[in-house]
Each structure stands twice: as structure tokens, then as C-alpha cells.
Design a protein around this motif. Structure first.
Motif, PDB file in Angstrom:
ATOM      1  N   SER A   1      45.119  51.087  42.585  1.00  0.00           N
ATOM      2  CA  SER A   1      44.064  50.145  42.225  1.00  0.00           C
ATOM      3  C   SER A   1      43.017  50.152  43.324  1.00  0.00           C
ATOM      4  O   SER A   1      43.350  50.012  44.507  1.00  0.00           O
TER       5      SER A   1
ATOM      6  N   ASP B   1      30.641  47.288  47.060  1.00  0.00           N
ATOM      7  CA  ASP B   1      30.249  46.909  45.699  1.00  0.00           C
ATOM      8  C   ASP B   1      28.757  46.619  45.599  1.00  0.00           C
ATOM      9  O   ASP B   1      28.076  47.069  44.671  1.00  0.00           O
TER      10      ASP B   1
ATOM     11  N   PRO C   1      40.616  46.753  38.911  1.00  0.00           N
ATOM     12  CA  PRO C   1      40.765  45.387  38.415  1.00  0.00           C
ATOM     13  C   PRO C   1      39.447  44.622  38.563  1.00  0.00           C
ATOM     14  O   PRO C   1      39.018  44.314  39.677  1.00  0.00           O
ATOM     15  N   GLU C   2      38.806  44.317  37.468  1.00  0.00           N
ATOM     16  CA  GLU C   2      37.476  43.718  37.502  1.00  0.00           C
ATOM     17  C   GLU C   2      37.474  42.265  37.977  1.00  0.00           C
ATOM     18  O   GLU C   2      36.421  41.710  38.291  1.00  0.00           O
ATOM     19  N   GLN C   3      38.637  41.638  38.027  1.00  0.00           N
ATOM     20  CA  GLN C   3      38.703  40.236  38.448  1.00  0.00           C
ATOM     21  C   GLN C   3      38.607  40.078  39.972  1.00  0.00           C
ATOM     22  O   GLN C   3      38.467  38.955  40.476  1.00  0.00           O
ATOM     23  N   GLN C   4      38.690  41.170  40.705  1.00  0.00           N
ATOM     24  CA  GLN C   4      38.692  41.071  42.163  1.00  0.00           C
ATOM     25  C   GLN C   4      37.384  40.485  42.692  1.00  0.00           C
ATOM     26  O   GLN C   4      36.312  40.668  42.131  1.00  0.00           O
ATOM     27  N   THR C   5      37.514  39.775  43.814  1.00  0.00           N
ATOM     28  CA  THR C   5      36.358  39.136  44.449  1.00  0.00           C
ATOM     29  C   THR C   5      36.372  39.484  45.932  1.00  0.00           C
ATOM     30  O   THR C   5      37.056  40.412  46.359  1.00  0.00           O
TER      31      THR C   5
ATOM     32  N   HIS D   1      43.867  34.111  44.317  1.00  0.00           N
ATOM     33  CA  HIS D   1      43.215  34.862  43.232  1.00  0.00           C
ATOM     34  C   HIS D   1      43.402  36.360  43.430  1.00  0.00           C
ATOM     35  O   HIS D   1      43.712  37.083  42.471  1.00  0.00           O
ATOM     36  N   MET D   2      43.219  36.835  44.658  1.00  0.00           N
ATOM     37  CA  MET D   2      43.355  38.266  44.935  1.00  0.00           C
ATOM     38  C   MET D   2      44.809  38.725  44.770  1.00  0.00           C
ATOM     39  O   MET D   2      45.075  39.831  44.286  1.00  0.00           O
TER      40      MET D   2
ATOM     41  N   ARG E   1      46.990  37.444  42.710  1.00  0.00           N
ATOM     42  CA  ARG E   1      47.224  37.531  41.261  1.00  0.00           C
ATOM     43  C   ARG E   1      46.536  38.754  40.663  1.00  0.00           C
ATOM     44  O   ARG E   1      47.090  39.423  39.786  1.00  0.00           O
ATOM     45  N   THR E   2      45.350  39.062  41.158  1.00  0.00           N
ATOM     46  CA  THR E   2      44.574  40.192  40.635  1.00  0.00           C
ATOM     47  C   THR E   2      45.297  41.519  40.824  1.00  0.00           C
ATOM     48  O   THR E   2      45.286  42.373  39.931  1.00  0.00           O
TER      49      THR E   2
END
Length: 240
Positions: free
Chosen positions: A4, A12, A36-40, A61-62, A64-65
Motif C-alpha cells: 500500500s 501528494d 488507500p484513498e482514505q489516507q491523510t 484514522h491512519m 484503520r486506513t
């Protein structure tokens, strides 16, 4: 091998080409890469500024991502080091520290992953140039990646890598440091640029976009004819 991509904020937003070269390089080496597009953001700016409570929400969040990822690979030692810092962040939370440890164990900086996991030192890259390599602080001191970049660069056909004087010195970026301590940061990056010039290199190579943005920006302001390249671009180079 499934990987990933952890793109990082700077790659980015400012250096998307680095992400492109990272994916192409990993695919050449036989990896199946997903994004994984949900990453921040990994939360490092907030964490280093003392906002640990807020950082925990980003970290969760990361975690879980990337929970279902086999490996997490990023083109930045600094940001990957932050992923591994989550274990310290959740030291008093048994459920989350276990999840943080799992993410840390499968997270790697790009050159670290290629050399230590894939066991590859020659990626069949070609770049006829004279270069020098900047060692970023977080990558060497926090993540402990010291030899992998050099091993890979040694095998790039046509590339001459000259040692950078005082290579252990910080370039003055340090994230928020360069904003809060401008005069000091400026003196540090000026010293770094002088050392780069002393090598006679036409290319400066680095593995962290933050450092490259800082040093490259100063090189550009001073009008120096030195090209700045991320190591992913170098390792994915081919003579046309």
C-alpha cells in the motif's frame, strides 16, 4: 507482494511525480501496489507542536486506513518514522497500542523496503550524472535508515556519487522549525547549499521531500545550477 502506497502530504500536494516514480519502481520489482484513498496526513506537524490529543485522532484514522495492508511503503523516512511513533503515542491505551505496533511492523521507507524486505540492491537504473546525497535527520536518526540509499545509488549505472561534507548536519527544515525559527533555519540551509556546491555535483539527491523542498528552494533563490531529485526519481531513471 502486496504494497500500500503511503503518499505523504508533500508528495501528494507538491511532488506528485515522486509518487508516480515510487509506484512504477515498486511494480518493476514485482510488487502489486494499491492506494488507500482514505489516507491523510500522518499527524507529524501537530504531534511535534505538542497537540498529542488531536494527533491521536489522526493516528487512529491512519491505523484503520492501513489495517488490511500487507506492507505500507512511503517515499519519506520522516513520515514513515511518524507511523512508527504511534506506538509511543498510545502507550497507555492497550487496544490501540497493539494496533499501532502492527502498523509499525509493516511500515517502511522506500529504500529500506527495497533493500531490507525485497533484498534488492540493483534496480537496473541508469543516470549519467555527478551527484551528492543528502541524509535527512528523521530518516537516519529516528527510522535508522542509513545504508540502504547508498547501496542502491552505488548500483545506478553512470552515476557518480560524491560524499557531502558534514552530511550529518540538518538542512534547517525541521517542519515547523523553518517557520518558527526563520533566521536560524536560513543559516542552516545556506551552509548545506555551500557544502553541496563544494562537491561539484550537478545533482542533489535526497529521500525526504521536506528536505528537498527546503534545500531546492534555497538553491533556486541563489540561482545555482544544481538539479534536485528525489531518490525514487533516480532509481526509476533510464537512459533514453
Amino acid at each position: 507482494m502486496k504494497v500500500s502506497l503511503f503518499i505523504t502530504c508533500l508528495a501528494d500536494v507538491f511532488y506528485s511525480n515522486v509518487g508516480k516514480h515510487t509506484v512504477e519502481l515498486l511494480e518493476k520489482l514485482g510488487c502489486e501496489v494499491d492506494f488507500p484513498e482514505q489516507q491523510t496526513c500522518c499527524g507529524q506537524p501537530a504531534y511535534n507542536s505538542g497537540y498529542h490529543k488531536e494527533t491521536k485522532e489522526v493516528a487512529k484514522h491512519m491505523i484503520r486506513t492501513f489495517e488490511k495492508s500487507d506492507y505500507v511503503v512511503g517515499p519519506s523516512g520522516s513520515c514513515v518514522a511518524m507511523l512508527r511513533e504511534y506506538s509511543h503515542l498510545f502507550k497507555d491505551e492497550p487496544v490501540w497500542i497493539e494496533k499501532a505496533d502492527k502498523l509499525a511492523d509493516k511500515s517502511y521507507e522506500l529504500t529500506q523496503f527495497i533493500v531490507d524486505v525485497l533484498k534488492v540492491e540493483n534496480v537496473n537504473a541508469s543516470l549519467p550524472a555527478c551527484a551528492t546525497y543528502h541524509k535527512s535527520c528523521h530518516m537516519t536518526r529516528l527510522l535508522g535508515v542509513k545504508d540502504a540509499p547508498g547501496k542502491l545509488l552505488e548500483q545506478v549505472e553512470g552515476l557518480e556519487v560524491k560524499p557531502l561534507p558534514n552530511s550529518h548536519d540538518c538542512c534547517g527544515f525541521g517542519g515547523t522549525f523553518s517557520v518558527k525559527m526563520v533566521p536560524i533555519s536560513e543559516q542552516m540551509v545556506d551552509e548545506k547549499v555551500r557544502h553541496v556546491e563544494e562537491t561539484g555535483a550537478e545533482v542533489l539527491i535526497g529521500a525526504d521531500c521536506g528536505c528537498l523542498m527546503n534545500i531546492g528552494g534555497r538553491i533556486n533563490r541563489k540561482g545555482k545550477p544544481i538539479k534536485v531529485m528525489h531518490i525514487a526519481e533516480v532509481l526509476n531513471s533510464e537512459v533514453k
